[in-house]
Write a protein that holds these residues in place. Structure first.
Motif, PDB file in Angstrom:
ATOM      1  N   LEU A 228      93.681  40.421 -19.638  1.00  0.00           N
ATOM      2  CA  LEU A 228      93.024  38.981 -19.463  1.00  0.00           C
ATOM      3  C   LEU A 228      91.553  39.779 -19.534  1.00  0.00           C
ATOM      4  O   LEU A 228      91.048  38.652 -19.149  1.00  0.00           O
ATOM      5  CB  LEU A 228      93.152  39.321 -17.585  1.00  0.00           C
ATOM      6  CG  LEU A 228      94.817  39.372 -17.995  1.00  0.00           C
ATOM      7  CD1 LEU A 228      95.591  39.121 -15.483  1.00  0.00           C
ATOM      8  CD2 LEU A 228      95.168  37.206 -17.789  1.00  0.00           C
ATOM      9  N   ASP A 306      97.295  34.615 -21.600  1.00  0.00           N
ATOM     10  CA  ASP A 306      96.933  35.363 -20.054  1.00  0.00           C
ATOM     11  C   ASP A 306      98.077  34.589 -19.252  1.00  0.00           C
ATOM     12  O   ASP A 306      97.794  35.684 -18.098  1.00  0.00           O
ATOM     13  CB  ASP A 306      95.492  33.946 -19.355  1.00  0.00           C
ATOM     14  CG  ASP A 306      94.783  34.852 -20.256  1.00  0.00           C
ATOM     15  OD1 ASP A 306      94.282  35.886 -21.466  1.00  0.00           O
ATOM     16  OD2 ASP A 306      93.778  33.721 -20.459  1.00  0.00           O
ATOM     17  N   ARG A 310      99.446  37.892 -16.646  1.00  0.00           N
ATOM     18  CA  ARG A 310      99.613  37.999 -15.132  1.00  0.00           C
ATOM     19  C   ARG A 310     100.642  38.235 -14.773  1.00  0.00           C
ATOM     20  O   ARG A 310     100.429  39.017 -13.661  1.00  0.00           O
ATOM     21  CB  ARG A 310      98.887  36.483 -15.003  1.00  0.00           C
ATOM     22  CG  ARG A 310      97.321  36.086 -14.011  1.00  0.00           C
ATOM     23  CD  ARG A 310      96.971  34.961 -13.814  1.00  0.00           C
ATOM     24  NE  ARG A 310      95.795  34.351 -14.744  1.00  0.00           N
ATOM     25  CZ  ARG A 310      95.821  33.621 -15.580  1.00  0.00           C
ATOM     26  NH1 ARG A 310      96.529  32.733 -15.614  1.00  0.00           N
ATOM     27  NH2 ARG A 310      94.648  33.639 -16.313  1.00  0.00           N
TER      28      ARG A 310
END
Ligand code: HEM
Ligand SMILES: CC(C)=CCC/C(C)=C/CC/C(C)=C/COP(=O)(O)OP(=O)(O)O
Length: 333
Positions: A228, A306, A310
């Motif tokens: 990230l 991403d 997450r």
């Protein structure tokens, strides 16, 4: 906090409005006291928040969760609440000191990342001398509490963990991506502090299997973060898996490996105490609890992006307490 921010603060605007004075001078005279006291309150709260932020409170909280689990397992039951309070205080203070020392060390490089530039030292909201004094006080007091209440082994393990994290891991972050392995050892050692404080020994398998769970967990946990923030890490000059191998494949594989090792260590831990049925049920429960992180790791490894990173990070934060809870219950019943 700047004067501009204070004036923009709704509390100050209300204070000015409440004064209801017709002339500017009268308004200033009437509202000076509330403004001054609000300013003091705001700045005191801000300062306290900065001292808390300097310790990396969320990491410290999770470390304390791992300490409670390992201490309960070593003690073979719930620890008396006064002893538990001393253990959490001592371990928490040493861990907080380590987090603060890391931020003192990295105060310049932290300016280069949006994630860390808002910290109290890079943002110059705290004087570095105060941060050093605070770090030293926390570290000395925490180590003294551990030594006084629990003896030399937990205290020395805490000191070794502090040194490994601050003096070895922190400078390694800009040199080699192997830093994550050193960080994982530092992040896992607090379980041995809890374990030995509650009567366990450094030579027992149970403690090292708990250490294995913690060390392995940090790979999926951190590989998601490393993905990230890969651009920020690269721009600031940090050396992480995702900066040296930017496709994310290596990060994904490390996450899968970490998730598998957690499952293996948990099964062995659940199988060790007597009772076949309880062992099978607890093992199955740990596999079930770890599965979301393994699944998230596999999906992230297949397609590093991403949204999946997450999900992996979120699942890591839920899986660790869940696995520790199951393993702790199994070792106690
Ligand atoms: C190699 C070891 C580790 C590294 C490099 C690492 C790195 C990080 C970083 C950079 C963050 C901040 C993420 C953000 O700002 O969005 C973070 C968050 C966090 N870490 Fe770790 N960590 C490690 C080990 C640990 C350990 C051992 C624990 C506790 C047992 C832990 C618990 C947490 C928690 C609870 C958060 C907060 C997540 C949130 O804010 O949602 N980490 N970690
Ligand atoms: C009892 C005791 C001494 C405990 C200390 C253990 C401890 C604080 C482990 C933290 C693990 C870790 C590597 C965090 C990331 O730091 P980072 O520097 O990569 O995070 P950052 O980039 O956000 O600063």
């Amino acid at each position: 906090m700047s004067t501009d921010t204070l004036i923009a603060d709704p509390l100050h605007q209300k204070a000015r409005h409440r004064a209801g004075a017709s002339s500017f001078a009268a308004a200033e005279a009437i509202s000076t006291a509330p403004i001054a006291s609000t300013r003091k309150t705001v700045s005191l709260k801000r300062r306290l928040a900065d001292y808390v932020q300097l310790t990396k409170p969320r990491i410290v909280t999770m470390i304390l969760v791992t300490t409670v689990a390992s201490a309960s397992i070593a003690a073979g039951g719930m620890i008396p609440s006064i002893e538990l309070a001393w253990l959490l205080l001592g371990t928490g203070m040493v861990a907080a000191s380590a987090g603060a020392a890391n931020q003192v060390w990295e105060r310049e490089i932290d300016c280069g990342m949006a994630r860390t530039a808002v910290r109290p030292l890079p943002d110059q909201r705290m004087h570095v001398a105060n941060a050093i004094l605070y770090t030293a006080m926390l570290g000395i007091a925490g180590t003294a509490i551990l030594q006084w209440k629990f003896g030399i082994v937990p205290a020395a393990t805490g000191l070794a963990t502090w040194l490994l994290y601050v003096v070895v891991y922190t400078p390694m972050k800009t040199r080699t991506s192997f830093n994550t392995t050193v960080g994982a050892v530092a992040g896992a050692l607090p379980v041995m502090m809890g374990y030995t404080a509650a009567g366990g020994s450094l030579t027992e398998w149970t403690g090292w299997l708990l250490f294995g769970i913690l060390a392995a967990w940090q790979y999926p946990h951190f590989m998601a973060i490393a993905w990230l923030y890969r651009r920020q890490y690269a721009e600031a000059g940090f050396c992480m898996s995702t900066t040296v191998e930017p496709t994310g494949k290596s990060a994904g594989l490390q996450s899968i490996a970490g998730s598998i090792v957690i499952i293996a260590c948990s099964i062995v831990l659940c199988a060790m105490p007597l009772g076949l049925t309880a062992g099978i049920i607890a093992s199955a429960a740990t596999v079930l609890a770890s599965y979301p992180m393994l699944k998230a790791s596999i999906r992230f490894a297949k397609m590093p992006e991403d949204a999946l990173a997450r999900k992996l990070l979120r699942s890591s934060l839920l899986v660790l307490p869940a696995v520790l809870l199951i393993v702790t219950i199994r070792c106690l019943v």
